[in-house]
Design an enzyme around this catalytic site. Structure first.
Site, short mmCIF file in Angstrom:
data_model
loop_
_atom_site.label_atom_id
_atom_site.label_comp_id
_atom_site.label_asym_id
_atom_site.label_seq_id
_atom_site.Cartn_x
_atom_site.Cartn_y
_atom_site.Cartn_z
N GLY A 250 24.07 -2.60 22.41
CA GLY A 250 23.20 -1.95 21.44
C GLY A 250 23.77 -2.00 20.03
N ASP A 251 25.07 -1.82 19.91
CA ASP A 251 25.73 -1.92 18.60
C ASP A 251 25.61 -3.35 18.06
OD1 ASP A 251 26.59 0.67 19.27
OD2 ASP A 251 28.38 -0.14 20.23
#
Length: 300
Positions: A250-251
């Site tokens: 997600g990052d």
């Protein structure tokens, strides 16, 4: 300049074992370690995309020194605040087919250290990007995201927030440029079951109505969706590959999206690059590298 904030960075110590038995001495097959924390992950991927950033946050003790050195050795500029006591945390991830995690607390953060961080943040200027990601340690005020975004009021700063539930909802009044819930988090925010793309659009639009400029929703194996500032819907799938590790994906998506948007101003391309970066990380033991990103970008 892009600034990322990691309030509670860590060394993630990954141990591979055939099995884990309690009450006896266990032997590992192999070990790896990574410098962790959502903001650091974003800076790491930005570096792979040739986008400079400054990693901010708090470090302490010998583990904090290792994190700072590791970030520096990857070519990432940092301006960490050094705490007077304690040690930055070591998170243990035991992989035996399934994964067992032990996430530690981290050091106490004093008011003086918080004020030092605010002083650094106050120097962020028009045209910069500020990325806030992750949970808040218990020693920080629970409204620290709100206080930081309020400092950006009146400045032309792109603020990106990747957080959950109330932490996210409470900053929407400051109109962040981008937020990135995943499908499950979107349902949790509104206490509903997300059953279709129509549900994703409905509740993503609700977040826009509440203040978010752009809403990026990660959909796991189904790709991702963006509801942009013009209320237009963008959706893209993924390149199918074996998932090895979802930590940091997600990052990586946030980093890819911001890099893609900064390069082109085009939301379709930003979504494409963000989704590719998330998938590239998921297909590797650690975070994505530029070679894997380029490979998947050709295939999507």
């Amino acid at each position: 300049m892009i600034y990322t904030i990691t309030f509670n960075p860590s060394i993630d110590y990954v141990v591979h074992m055939d099995k884990l038995e309690f009450g006896i001495t266990n032997r590992s097959k192999s070990e790896e370690y990574y410098f962790g924390g959502k903001g650091i992950n974003v800076s790491w991927i930005l570096k792979e995309l040739d986008k400079p950033s400054v990693a901010l946050g708090f470090v302490a003790g010998f583990t904090g020194k290792a994190i700072e050195d590791g970030v520096k050795n990857h070519g990432i500029e940092s301006d960490f605040i050094h705490l007077d006591s304690g040690n930055s945390r070591i998170n243990i991830k035991i992989k035996t087919g399934d994964e067992t995690e032990i996430n530690c607390q981290g050091p106490e953060i004093s008011q003086e250290a918080i004020d030092m961080l605010f002083s650094i943040i106050s120097k962020i200027k028009d045209g910069d990007t500020l990325i806030l990601a992750g949970s808040i340690p218990s020693s920080l005020p629970q409204d620290i995201y709100e206080r930081i975004l309020s400092m950006m009021t009146g400045k032309k700063v792109r603020c990106v927030v990747d957080a959950t539930k109330e932490l996210l909802l409470n900053v929407l009044k400051y109109k962040p440029f981008l937020i990135k819930p995943n499908r499950q988090e979107l349902g949790e925010i509104f206490n509903v079951r997300i059953a279709s793309d129509e549900d994703i659009v409905r509740y993503g639009r609700r977040l826009r109505e509440m203040g978010a400029v752009n809403v990026l929703i990660s959909l796991g194996k189904h790709g991702s969706m963006l509801i942009d500032e013009h209320d237009e819907i963008h959706k893209i799938g993924i390149v199918k590959c074996r998932v090895i590790n979802t930590v940091g994906s997600g990052d990586s998506m946030v980093a890819g999206f911001i890099a893609g948007y900064m390069d082109t101003g085009d939301y379709d391309y930003a979504l494409k690059l963000g989704t590719v970066c998330g998938g590239a990380t998921a297909s590797l033991p650690g975070l994505a590298n530029k070679e894997r990103i380029a490979e998947l970008l050709e295939l999507i």
